[in-house]
Design a protein around this motif. Structure first.
Motif, short mmCIF file in Angstrom:
data_model
loop_
_atom_site.label_atom_id
_atom_site.label_comp_id
_atom_site.label_asym_id
_atom_site.label_seq_id
_atom_site.Cartn_x
_atom_site.Cartn_y
_atom_site.Cartn_z
N LEU A 1 -25.67 7.86 -17.16
CA LEU A 1 -26.67 8.49 -18.02
C LEU A 1 -27.43 9.56 -17.25
O LEU A 1 -27.97 9.29 -16.16
N VAL A 2 -27.49 10.74 -17.79
CA VAL A 2 -28.20 11.84 -17.13
C VAL A 2 -29.71 11.60 -17.20
O VAL A 2 -30.24 11.25 -18.26
N HIS A 3 -30.38 11.79 -16.09
CA HIS A 3 -31.83 11.64 -16.05
C HIS A 3 -32.46 12.64 -17.01
O HIS A 3 -32.03 13.80 -17.09
N PRO A 4 -33.50 12.23 -17.75
CA PRO A 4 -34.09 13.14 -18.75
C PRO A 4 -34.66 14.43 -18.19
O PRO A 4 -34.80 15.42 -18.93
N ASP A 5 -34.99 14.47 -16.90
CA ASP A 5 -35.58 15.69 -16.32
C ASP A 5 -34.54 16.66 -15.76
O ASP A 5 -34.90 17.75 -15.28
N VAL A 6 -33.26 16.28 -15.82
CA VAL A 6 -32.22 17.15 -15.29
C VAL A 6 -32.05 18.38 -16.19
O VAL A 6 -31.99 18.25 -17.41
N PRO A 7 -31.97 19.59 -15.61
CA PRO A 7 -31.74 20.77 -16.44
C PRO A 7 -30.36 20.70 -17.10
O PRO A 7 -29.39 20.30 -16.47
N VAL A 8 -30.32 21.07 -18.37
CA VAL A 8 -29.06 21.00 -19.12
C VAL A 8 -28.29 22.30 -18.95
O VAL A 8 -28.87 23.39 -19.00
N GLY A 9 -26.98 22.18 -18.72
CA GLY A 9 -26.16 23.38 -18.59
C GLY A 9 -25.06 23.19 -17.57
O GLY A 9 -24.77 22.08 -17.14
N GLY A 10 -24.44 24.31 -17.18
CA GLY A 10 -23.33 24.29 -16.26
C GLY A 10 -23.73 24.60 -14.84
O GLY A 10 -24.93 24.55 -14.47
N GLU A 11 -22.75 24.98 -14.03
CA GLU A 11 -22.94 25.17 -12.60
C GLU A 11 -24.05 26.15 -12.26
O GLU A 11 -24.76 25.98 -11.27
N GLU A 12 -24.23 27.18 -13.07
CA GLU A 12 -25.23 28.22 -12.76
C GLU A 12 -26.60 27.95 -13.37
O GLU A 12 -27.51 28.77 -13.26
N ASP A 13 -26.76 26.81 -14.04
CA ASP A 13 -28.01 26.52 -14.74
C ASP A 13 -28.95 25.61 -13.96
O ASP A 13 -29.84 24.97 -14.55
N PHE A 14 -28.77 25.53 -12.65
CA PHE A 14 -29.66 24.75 -11.80
C PHE A 14 -31.07 25.35 -11.81
O PHE A 14 -31.27 26.50 -12.19
N VAL A 15 -32.01 24.55 -11.35
CA VAL A 15 -33.40 25.00 -11.22
C VAL A 15 -33.78 24.94 -9.75
O VAL A 15 -33.58 23.92 -9.08
N VAL A 16 -34.31 26.03 -9.22
CA VAL A 16 -34.78 26.06 -7.83
C VAL A 16 -36.13 25.36 -7.75
O VAL A 16 -37.08 25.76 -8.43
N LEU A 17 -36.21 24.32 -6.92
CA LEU A 17 -37.44 23.54 -6.79
C LEU A 17 -38.30 24.00 -5.61
O LEU A 17 -39.52 24.00 -5.69
N GLU A 18 -37.66 24.38 -4.51
CA GLU A 18 -38.39 24.76 -3.30
C GLU A 18 -37.56 25.78 -2.51
O GLU A 18 -36.33 25.80 -2.61
N THR A 19 -38.25 26.58 -1.72
CA THR A 19 -37.59 27.49 -0.78
C THR A 19 -38.27 27.34 0.57
O THR A 19 -39.50 27.29 0.66
N HIS A 20 -37.45 27.23 1.63
CA HIS A 20 -37.98 27.00 2.98
C HIS A 20 -37.40 28.02 3.96
O HIS A 20 -36.26 28.45 3.84
N GLY A 21 -38.21 28.39 4.96
CA GLY A 21 -37.75 29.27 6.02
C GLY A 21 -37.77 30.73 5.61
O GLY A 21 -38.03 31.09 4.47
#
Length: 425
Positions: free
Chosen positions: A105-125
Motif C-alpha cells: 500500500l502506497v503511503h498517503p503522503d507519497v507524490p502520485v505519478g511516474g519517475e519524473e514526478d518526485f518531490v525534492v525535500l532537501e538540498t545539501h552542499g
C-alpha cells in the motif's frame, strides 16, 4: 503481501494504491473474490469434518441395521471432505498467487505519478563552479583511467559490457569506502554482516523481487538459485519463519555483499564508465522494527544516509519518490541524489524504503508482544553503492591537474592520503 483483513475492510484504499502505482486495479476484486472462496471453503471443510467426527462416534454404538446405513453415510462424507479439502486448497493457492502480485500500500503522503514526478525535500552542499576555477571538469572514466583506478576495456574483454576492473587506487578507494561505511553503521548500532550472494527462490520472492523487478534478476536455472541485487534480500530472509521478542527490537544489520543486476530495459543508458553496471559491491542498512515505529525508523535511515554523503563532502538532494516509481515492497522511498558535474544533474546514490509488514508477511517474520503475535515491519537503506559513490567522488573532488582530493572521512582508510594522483603511463 498486504494484510487481507485490511483488503476486506477497505478495498477502496487498496484500489487507490494500485491506481497510484499504475498497476492493475482489477487485481483487487479478483483477490477479494478468491479470499471469499478461501474463507467459505474453509468453513465448509470444517463443517464436514465436524460431521464426520460426530458420525465416527455413533458407528460403534449403532445396531447392525443402523451401522450399515451409517457406514454408507460415512463413505459419502469421506468423499465430501476430500472434495472440500481440495476446494479449500485451490482457493488458498489462488489467494496466495493473486496476493503475491499486489504491491504494498502506497503511503498517503507519497507524490502520485511516474519517475519524473518526485518531490525534492532537501538540498545539501554547494555545487562547484568549475568555470570560475578555470577548468572544464573531466568525467569519472577519464579521471579513473588517468589515476590507474578504473579499467572498463579489460572488463568488457573478460565479461562483456557494463563490467569493469577497479585497479590500484580504485581498489583501495572501494575498500576505504566500505570500511568507512561499516564503521559509521557500527557506531550507529548496526551489526555488520557478510551475506550470501546466492539465495533460494523463497527469499527472493519474499522480498518482492520476483514481480515487477524479475527482469533484472539473474537466475541460475540448473540449481534454482538467484543472484541478489542487494543484500536487502538475505538480510530480510535472515529471520524468516521466526518470532522475535518485541523487547529485542529494533534489530539493525549492515550487510556488505556483491550485487548483480541485469539492467534490462536500460539499453543506451549510462553506457560510459561505471555508473550503471551488472556487478557491484554495496553496504546496505536493514532494520526490523515494531510496526508503530516504522515511519520514525525510515527517517533515521535517511538521516544516516545524509550523514554519510555529508561526510563525503558531496552536494546532494533528497527526493520523495513518486508512487509509480516505487518497488513492489515499498510503501514510501526517499532517494539521496548526488550532483554529477559532467552530467549537470543529480543522480541516485542511496535510497531508503519503508516496507511496513509487506516483506514480513511473505517471509513469516513476526514479533511477540506479550501474548500477541503479529508481523513486524522491515526497512532498508543503501549506505554506500560503491561504483556510483566513486563516480561522485572523482567528479566532485577533481582538481585542474587531474588529481582528486580525498574527503577527510576516507583518509584514515587510505593511509592518510590526501590526494589521488595520475599515474605515469
Amino acid at each position: 503481501m498486504i494484510d487481507l483483513r485490511l483488503l476486506r475492510e477497505d478495498p477502496d484504499r487498496v484500489r487507490a494504491s494500485q491506481r497510484a502505482r499504475g498497476e492493475n486495479v482489477a487485481l483487487v476484486d479478483a483477490l477479494l473474490s478468491a479470499d471469499e472462496r478461501r474463507r467459505s471453503s474453509g468453513v465448509r471443510f470444517d463443517e464436514l469434518r465436524s460431521e464426520q467426527r460426530s458420525l465416527g462416534k455413533l458407528i460403534p454404538k449403532a445396531t447392525p441395521e443402523e451401522r450399515a446405513e451409517l457406514l454408507k453415510k460415512a463413505e459419502q462424507l469421506k468423499a465430501d471432505v476430500k472434495e472440500a479439502a481440495a476446494a479449500q486448497n485451490d482457493a488458498d493457492e489462488e489467494t496466495k498467487r493473486l496476493a503475491s502480485q499486489l504491491g504494498n500500500l502506497v503511503h498517503p503522503d507519497v507524490p502520485v505519478g511516474g519517475e519524473e514526478d518526485f518531490v525534492v525535500l532537501e538540498t545539501h552542499g554547494t555545487i562547484r563552479d568549475f568555470g570560475a576555477e578555470g577548468f572544464e571538469p573531466k568525467d569519472h572514466l577519464e579521471l579513473g583511467e588517468a589515476l590507474g583506478a578504473i579499467d572498463v576495456e579489460r572488463g568488457a574483454k573478460v565479461s562483456g559490457s557494463r563490467f569493469y576492473y577497479l585497479t590500484g587506487v580504485g581498489a583501495l578507494l572501494e575498500l576505504a569506502l566500505v570500511n568507512a561505511a561499516i564503521a559509521q553503521a557500527t557506531e550507529a548500532g548496526f551489526t555488520p554482516m557478510l551475506t550470501p550472494a546466492l539465495v533460494r527462490p523463497r527469499a527472493m520472492e519474499g522480498t518482492g523481487f520476483l514481480g515487477q523487478a524479475a527482469e533484472n534478476v539473474y537466475h541460475l536455472e540448473k540449481d534454482d538459485y538467484y543472484l541478489v541485487g542487494t543484500s536487502e534480500v538475505p538480510l530480510a530472509a535472515y529471520h524468516m519463519d521466526e518470532i522475535l521478542d518485541a523487547d529485542k527490537l529494533p534489530l539493525r544489520y549492515a550487510g556488505f555483499s556483491p550485487c548483480f543486476r541485469r539492467e534490462a530495459g536500460t539499453y543506451g543508458k549510462d553506457t560510459r564508465g561505471i555508473f550503471r553496471v551488472h556487478q557491484f559491491d554495496k553496504v546496505e542498512m536493514f532494520s526490523y522494527v515494531a510496526p508503530e515505529d516504522a515511519e520514525n525508523e525510515h527517517k533515521r535511515l535517511l538521516d544516516w544516509e545524509k550523514q554519510w554523503l555529508t561526510g563525503l563532502e558531496l552536494p546532494f538532494q533528497v527526493i520523495d519518490v513518486a508512487s509509480g516509481d516505487l518497488g513492489a515492497s515499498a510503501s514510501r522511498k526517499y532517494d539521496c541524489e548526488a550532483w554529477i558535474p559532467t552530467q549537470g544533474k543529480y543522480r541516485e546514490l542511496t535510497s531508503a524504503s519503508n516496507c511496513d509488514g509487506f516483506q514480513a508477511r511473505r517471509l513469516s517474520v513476526r514479533m511477540r508482544d506479550g501474548k500477541k503475535i503479529q508481523p513486524l515491519a522491515t526497512l532498508n537503506g543503501t549506505l554506500c553503492a560503491v561504483p556510483r559513490t566513486i563516480v561522485a567522488i572523482l567528479e566532485n573532488h577533481q582538481l585542474a591537474d587531474g588529481s582528486v582530493r580525498v574527503p577527510e572521512v576516507l583518509r584514515p582508510y587510505l593511509g592518510g592520503r590526501e590526494l589521488l594522483e595520475p599515474v605515469a603511463k
